[in-house]
Design an enzyme around this catalytic site. Sequence first.
Site, mmCIF file in Angstrom:
data_model
loop_
_atom_site.group_PDB
_atom_site.id
_atom_site.type_symbol
_atom_site.label_atom_id
_atom_site.label_comp_id
_atom_site.label_asym_id
_atom_site.label_seq_id
_atom_site.Cartn_x
_atom_site.Cartn_y
_atom_site.Cartn_z
ATOM 1 C CB SER A 118 -3.221 1.142 1.920
ATOM 2 O OG SER A 118 -3.557 0.368 0.792
ATOM 3 C CG ASP A 146 -7.590 6.053 -2.839
ATOM 4 O OD1 ASP A 146 -7.604 5.186 -3.738
ATOM 5 O OD2 ASP A 146 -7.160 5.830 -1.690
ATOM 6 C CG HIS A 175 -4.311 3.864 -2.717
ATOM 7 N ND1 HIS A 175 -5.196 3.938 -1.664
ATOM 8 C CD2 HIS A 175 -3.415 2.899 -2.386
ATOM 9 C CE1 HIS A 175 -4.853 3.037 -0.745
ATOM 10 N NE2 HIS A 175 -3.780 2.398 -1.165
#
Lengths: 442, 442
Positions: free
Chosen positions: B142, B356, B385
């Site tokens: 991320s 995701d 995610h």
Amino acid sequence: MSSSIPRIDQQIFVVPSFTLECGTELKDAPVAYKTWGRLNEARDNVMVICHALTGSADVEDWWGPLMGSNKAFDPSRFFIFCANVLGSPYGSASPITTNPATGRPYGPEFPPTSIRDDVRIHQHVLIQHLGVRRVAVVIGGSMGGMATLEWPLLSPPGFVRRIIVLATSARHSAWCIAWGESQRQSIYSDPAYKEGYYEPSEQPRNGLSAARMCALLTYRSRDSFERRFGRKVHLPATPPTTKRSEAREGLITPPASPPLEVEALELHNDGLDRDGREPAPTPRPIFSAQSYLRYQGDKFIARFDANCYIHITRKMDTHDLARGRVASEGTTTDELLAKTLAMLPPHALVISIQSDGLFTPPEQALIASHIPGSELVVVASGEGHDGFLVEFEEINHSVLGFLQRELKDLYEGPLVAEDGEADFAVKKESVFGEAEVDLTRW
Amino acid sequence: MSSSIPRIDQQIFVVPSFTLECGTELKDAPVAYKTWGRLNEARDNVMVICHALTGSADVEDWWGPLMGSNKAFDPSRFFIFCANVLGSPYGSASPITTNPATGRPYGPEFPPTSIRDDVRIHQHVLIQHLGVRRVAVVIGGSMGGMATLEWPLLSPPGFVRRIIVLATSARHSAWCIAWGESQRQSIYSDPAYKEGYYEPSEQPRNGLSAARMCALLTYRSRDSFERRFGRKVHLPATPPTTKRSEAREGLITPPASPPLEVEALELHNDGLDRDGREPAPTPRPIFSAQSYLRYQGDKFIARFDANCYIHITRKMDTHDLARGRVASEGTTTDELLAKTLAMLPPHALVISIQSDGLFTPPEQALIASHIPGSELVVVASGEGHDGFLVEFEEINHSVLGFLQRELKDLYEGPLVAEDGEADFAVKKESVFGEAEVDLTRW
């Protein structure tokens, strides 16, 4: 009523007494509705259209391209009826209408309503007031699809001949419940919310706007956003003037802090500046995706009410087609739902938007799989949930084809109304006196 | 510092002066970091781990199952380093640390920082303070993946041997920018926000909580929510006692309004009651999905700060790997990005989470397609995610296999630290004096 909510050219029928599913009796409850076309002699050429969360009875406003001669919603063939749901700011009884018991708007005291309440009160208007004998087809997307699924279950067998549902579910998912909760929390955070006891002109604009921004994103898709906005920056034509927009950027900066730094970073995003250390002073840009969201938030607060938004999102939370209907011991909730769906009129048309992440295609596939003889159409659209309000061409094609096939009789006789006449026919001759359909046991 | 933010057992190195990308100089900027294992003699057995938006330097707290002997993050082989990003409440310079110029916390005056600023200041600590000569691998998911991609581009060629990125992008998408905006708006709506000038003990809890609820949903997937919660109701063990929880249900009801109606509807959802009109009075249930979100919102406000949240989401908005790097006339932004990715060390490991919806698999596929010899692993997870923080087994397997294959030399020699000794080794002997890597030109 909140002064800013637009007025719609529509009819209002006042239901003297209506007992909600929760047990509360609404007195003198207005139901706002619009009709197009004219009832035939048999009083059965009826198309009921059900609107979504922020919609109104004015179908032309949100599904306009589907309406017209030789289109899916054809007033020269059908008597088309759309009524506003309870709790909506567009005319039916809601937090912004007057509570006859107090003489003041209900505000947060408006009692909770369900999708079934909407269907039952709309049926009352259609049958008791407009004299309809039978409904040829009910059509709705999203929340309108929930109501569409309830229509046949709240009326005698055969009263509703066909249903068409788009981008909806047979029961509101945990996902949708959670998004609704998250959006309501934004409204609750706004000091102007005052537990719902705000003046209409002083509603929690910031909270409602934030809720709408979040909701709007759930209606779209990642790829549609990327195609439209990417990392484009929005350069305001004039410097921001309001305190609000400054503050929202976090850029009301005291002397010690340089107000132009974010600009620099964001200009770099645009590839305009090779060196990251020495930005030139320019008007502050924000990303187009941000400015679009803010614009949509502002637009929404001018046309909706926060208590109504809270009310309707909670209404959707109650949606579960099987609720209380076919309970039997040892049956799983999935089996209950399947049994309930199997009670719906056969040959339904079920439409999915392929990229819908809110009411996902498997939810519509489930509906279609349990209604005998159903047709499932997956629209290959990247627009997300909003696809049902955007993909006019493909939806018109599927709906029109379905209607011409399934309701042949209504396409065979003479037109019920000529072009131009259709819009006004009903206002003159829509009231047929006593109802002939007994709904009391449904 | 906000008294409620948990203390972490970590090191703090104070950088006397650091010029941010925006041009502002931070003085006496603390950088919080943690290390595991021991530097080898060549000072090159270094694994850098980069944390995500709400993470900290304490890798064991959020990626714990990957850490240990014979696991992906093996302190008996690697000298593992993780530093807290600028603007985070977990110890590095941020809105909640003291501005030496004023003696008060920066608050909203903390200058904007970029992903590149984080990487550069962390490199400073790693090289100038800890004496590292070369980095074997940088790993992050991320926002940590954004930093991971920047690491090689902000250091001399060959300084970073390999990178591993998970659930990230080469440039922050319009979708992510828009979600960040929507979440910040929730915070701005809270009266306690005060344009950022709130006391640490009086931060905008409701707004930050609403923002977290929204964010959390974007980290999950529709199906994982459905599996976990469905339409289950949450029956509180005791009646709600706080005004807040009552108000948030919209159920602080004056005498005229029946407070039990929503219960009735919701009990029906559970299929417990066949007749919708006469509910029995019971404690008010809410949906489990709602109560879970509220719990997560409450948990988050106890460990994070609203100004920090605004700061870091804006930091992510600046992420564009190509920004300012390879500009040449007539090149499209896509081509610029491809060229920049091609400058990264070859043989990267790129990991996607199949479900995701925030950092979508095609974004990782794009990264892998432009880094020569890269391996793309799509984890078949339904967790959305958050899968990069949840799917430990598959991630451990992929990362460990990659490291053993690509960094053979580090797995061949003797262990650098024994079990039990590893955690403490660095504190005793991590400072190696003068840096031997010159970063000034990067």
